[in-house]
Design a protein around this motif. Sequence first.
Motif, mmCIF file in Angstrom:
data_model
loop_
_atom_site.group_PDB
_atom_site.id
_atom_site.type_symbol
_atom_site.label_atom_id
_atom_site.label_comp_id
_atom_site.label_asym_id
_atom_site.label_seq_id
_atom_site.Cartn_x
_atom_site.Cartn_y
_atom_site.Cartn_z
ATOM 1 N N GLY A 22 0.930 -1.060 0.067
ATOM 2 C CA GLY A 22 0.168 0.206 -0.516
ATOM 3 C C GLY A 22 0.706 0.681 0.015
ATOM 4 N N GLY A 24 3.895 1.333 -1.178
ATOM 5 C CA GLY A 24 4.344 1.763 -2.258
ATOM 6 C C GLY A 24 3.001 2.072 -3.540
ATOM 7 N N SER A 25 2.357 1.600 -3.314
ATOM 8 C CA SER A 25 0.928 2.914 -4.187
ATOM 9 C C SER A 25 1.320 4.320 -4.023
ATOM 10 C CB SER A 25 -0.177 1.917 -3.980
ATOM 11 O OG SER A 25 -1.207 2.369 -4.454
ATOM 12 N N MET A 28 3.294 6.063 -5.514
ATOM 13 C CA MET A 28 3.440 6.381 -6.381
ATOM 14 C C MET A 28 2.145 7.287 -7.066
ATOM 15 S SD MET A 28 5.008 4.497 -8.579
ATOM 16 C CE MET A 28 3.548 4.509 -10.267
ATOM 17 N N MET A 29 1.353 7.622 -5.898
ATOM 18 C CA MET A 29 0.764 8.368 -5.680
ATOM 19 C C MET A 29 1.089 10.339 -6.479
ATOM 20 S SD MET A 29 -3.420 9.792 -4.912
ATOM 21 C CE MET A 29 -2.821 10.538 -2.642
ATOM 22 N N GLY A 32 3.214 11.087 -8.760
ATOM 23 C CA GLY A 32 2.415 11.280 -10.305
ATOM 24 C C GLY A 32 2.211 12.809 -10.345
ATOM 25 N N LEU A 33 1.830 13.118 -8.855
ATOM 26 C CA LEU A 33 2.126 15.092 -8.719
ATOM 27 C C LEU A 33 3.456 15.611 -8.953
ATOM 28 C CD1 LEU A 33 -0.703 14.525 -5.862
ATOM 29 C CD2 LEU A 33 -0.838 15.339 -7.717
ATOM 30 N N ALA A 36 4.299 15.632 -12.033
ATOM 31 C CA ALA A 36 3.798 16.499 -13.139
ATOM 32 C C ALA A 36 3.992 17.966 -12.584
ATOM 33 C CB ALA A 36 2.107 16.531 -12.450
ATOM 34 N N LYS A 40 5.541 21.164 -14.794
ATOM 35 C CA LYS A 40 4.942 22.297 -15.363
ATOM 36 C C LYS A 40 6.405 23.071 -15.165
ATOM 37 C CE LYS A 40 1.916 24.177 -15.966
ATOM 38 N NZ LYS A 40 2.365 24.445 -17.142
ATOM 39 N N SER A 123 -0.702 26.125 -6.613
ATOM 40 C CA SER A 123 -1.790 25.586 -6.265
ATOM 41 C C SER A 123 -1.155 24.137 -6.447
ATOM 42 C CB SER A 123 -2.562 24.873 -7.551
ATOM 43 O OG SER A 123 -3.320 26.386 -8.170
ATOM 44 N N PHE A 124 0.034 24.026 -7.035
ATOM 45 C CA PHE A 124 0.739 22.641 -6.901
ATOM 46 C C PHE A 124 0.800 21.773 -4.942
ATOM 47 C CE2 PHE A 124 0.979 21.537 -11.851
ATOM 48 C CZ PHE A 124 1.248 20.009 -10.779
ATOM 49 N N VAL A 127 -1.892 20.925 -3.292
ATOM 50 C CA VAL A 127 -2.924 20.225 -3.276
ATOM 51 C C VAL A 127 -1.746 18.933 -2.370
ATOM 52 C CG1 VAL A 127 -3.267 18.462 -5.218
ATOM 53 C CG2 VAL A 127 -3.980 20.634 -5.331
ATOM 54 N N LEU A 131 -2.258 17.061 0.436
ATOM 55 C CA LEU A 131 -2.683 15.990 0.155
ATOM 56 C C LEU A 131 -1.588 14.723 1.277
ATOM 57 C CD1 LEU A 131 -4.303 14.283 -2.218
ATOM 58 C CD2 LEU A 131 -2.991 13.853 -3.047
#
Lengths: 188, 600
Positions: A22, A24-25, A28-29, A32-33, A36, A40, A123-124, A127, A131
């Motif tokens: 979990g 590891g999962s 990944m999130m 991803g951010l 990104a 940007k 914004s980044f 977030v 998160l």
Amino acid sequence: MSTVTMEQRKRIHPHKFTLWVGIGSLLMMFAGLTSAYIVKRNQANWQTFDLPQFFWYSTVAIILSSVTIYLAEKAFKQRMMQKYRSLVVTTLVLGILFIVFQLLGFQQLWAKQVTLTANVSYSFMYVIVGLHAAHVLGGLIALIVLFAKAFSVKTRSYNSVPVELVSTYWHFVDVLWIYLLIFLILIR
Amino acid sequence: MSSAATLQHADVHVSHDAHHEHHHHETFITKYVFSQDHKMIAKQFLVTGIIWAIIGGLFSVIFRLQLGYPEATFPWLEDLLGHWAAGGKLKPEFYYALVTMHGTILVFFVLTAGLSGTFANFLIPLQVGARDMASPMLNMLSYWFFFLSSIIMFCSLFIQTGPASGGWTIYPPLSALGDASTGSILGMDFWLVSMAMFIVSALLGGLNYITTILNMRTKGMSMTRLPLTIWALFFTAVLGVLSFPVLLSGAILLLFDRNLGTSFYLSDIVVAGKILPNEGGSAILFQHLFWFLGHPEVYIILLPAMGMSSEIISVNSRKPIFGYMAMVGSLFAIAILAFLVWAHHMFVTGLNPFLGSVFVLLTLLIAVPSAIKVFNWLTTLWRANIRFTPGMLFAIGFVSLFISGGLTGIFLGNSALDLHLHDTYFVVAHFHIVMGVASFFGMFAGVYHWFPKMFGRYLNNTMAYIHFWVTIVGAYLIFWPMHYQGLSGMPRRYYDFSSWISFNQFSGLNEFISFVAMIVFAAQLLFVFNFFYSMFKGRKVTDSNPWGANTLEWTTPINPGHGNWPGEIPEVHRGAYDYAKDGKEFIPQDVPVGDDESKH
Ligand code: HEM
Ligand SMILES: [Cu+2]
């Protein structure tokens, strides 16, 4: 009759293993951010800003809380329940402090016109940091459960797996925060 | 076994084990609704998936009516859809909503949750030799998150402005701005929230599958003795656990753009002459995040079908699967490559051509493991003593479809060709054959093969054969012609082609495709009927191993209880593919190796 065969005994406890996958999962999130974010950043219209002082206080709080939960786990395994209880409470308080400092940090930024919508870089930051804070809140809920268990007179559990699970997760959000902090400082 | 061998801290499993034969308080609710038995959860996923498949399939029939008969009106459509089909003609907005919902439902709710959810839950504990999943509780939650997600998506169908309608890939700015289309007003928020729940469900499921496979195998079940179904489900779960969170992050950013005024994906947009304040975002960024999930997702859909087909083909060929290790290795290679090719969906986005050619190379590399698998399936079938059970037919059909659709992937994987083919019906044909229909075939194969284990009864064979032949012939008739339409430039996602002279030549073909689609849909209803009828009225299974298969699920009683084996879990002594060995037709995995037994 047993379900767990000799072979399984050598393996890591399934719930702990699940937690690691979990983690590891979740990584990944955030990967991803943050990727990104990097993409940007290399495009037009990117503004830099300084992170608020309160983020440093929160860093101290969460590192300390990692230490206290580590000690709590140790105390639990040595059956020093009194010590265990007070350490869980300390961790909980430090965790709450972390969240409070994050919020104060947001407030500081907002006052300096670093608002959610003023620029993509802002914004980044909101977030990503937000998160992460949500994941700390999840950890706090788990801590509250441990806390309730530790003070309940009815259940006397000497099963250390729940404690180890919460502690592993807590170290994870700690390390994740340090990573994010360094990331946000270096890459802006 | 002595209590010393009992794992002290695995309290969950041990207590579970001691009690499973005499569940004291098993009520309807705990048995059928909030069940923690992996077999019941599997059936919940399957039935929910079937319901979704009917809805999603029906949508495609309705929008095919529009494509096939653009001039006609169908008064009954108005009765069914109300103001969305005023005057018996589908409105363009609702056409897009139907296409979007069709894609979303079939890709995620049917072929991800319905397929992995069903067979990973059902087969993993049974085939690795475990009493249940590593965490039955998380497993139950996984279903209920899926259920919640389903309810939200279902409700979105009844919103006045309609459900999401920006395509299953929900590209911004279309999906980010309520002004852009009616489906992007409230429907899109429902879509995003529903998908967030869905992702949680997929992650909880995936965590459990991985842990169970790695940690809960019975004695003797080394990784290299695992049936290929399990290997495939394992890689599926790994792909899901690593790629779904990235989609979640993309969706979170989209939610912020939609509702909180940020500009992650938006920049320089003019809607109806009005310039929007959003600056500095990039719509391409979303495509990267989406396809980083999106491409692994297509393999999340495909791998379980591959695994089940491998197993079913071997069992019904009465031969060992050809090249077991190569099968595992190619699954592994596909899983790795699946993460490295996402930009082949973005060749026309102005991608740096050098980067593009890297993605071309990586994309075409997938052909290698794919070809290995095809070769091994064909060699397994070669000169075999084939039993054409319905499950076997669907598994062979899967191989056929995978070949046909895989070949067109190689066309698309060349960026030079893709510039022409992108967003045409060629892509529609490609992915429906290789993913949509092929995975459905894998799923049907699985249902026909494991139905006796699930319900203790057989499906009706006559209906099954009709179902198979109508579906395979129909699927090719529907999707094969689309390649030609795509080659001549017919774009996907258009509401009406009749006003283009260049596409008028296809009006007869479009009508034909729509007509066949209705027949194929009817054949699926036959399957649904067969499924529910046989569940209660089908011929009873009397032999605990009706297909003469080697895997462990057939060592359980015909109707296994919670805990799967009444006594001890069998010990495993061999791989899953000892067919036609030493003069024996098959040797189940729990049979000890004889002294004089040959090495295969
Ligand atoms: C040799 C193997 C394959 C290659 C080289 C390949 C290549 C491609 C390429 C380049 C595209 C993008 C076309 C475009 O939009 O212009 C595409 C689309 C697609 N492929 Fe494949 N593919 C292969 C196999 C598969 C498999 C096995 C699946 C699923 C199981 C699959 C599912 C899809 C889907 C769903 C799309 C379209 C998504 C959309 O735009 O809605 N492909 N493929
Ligand atoms: Cu792809």
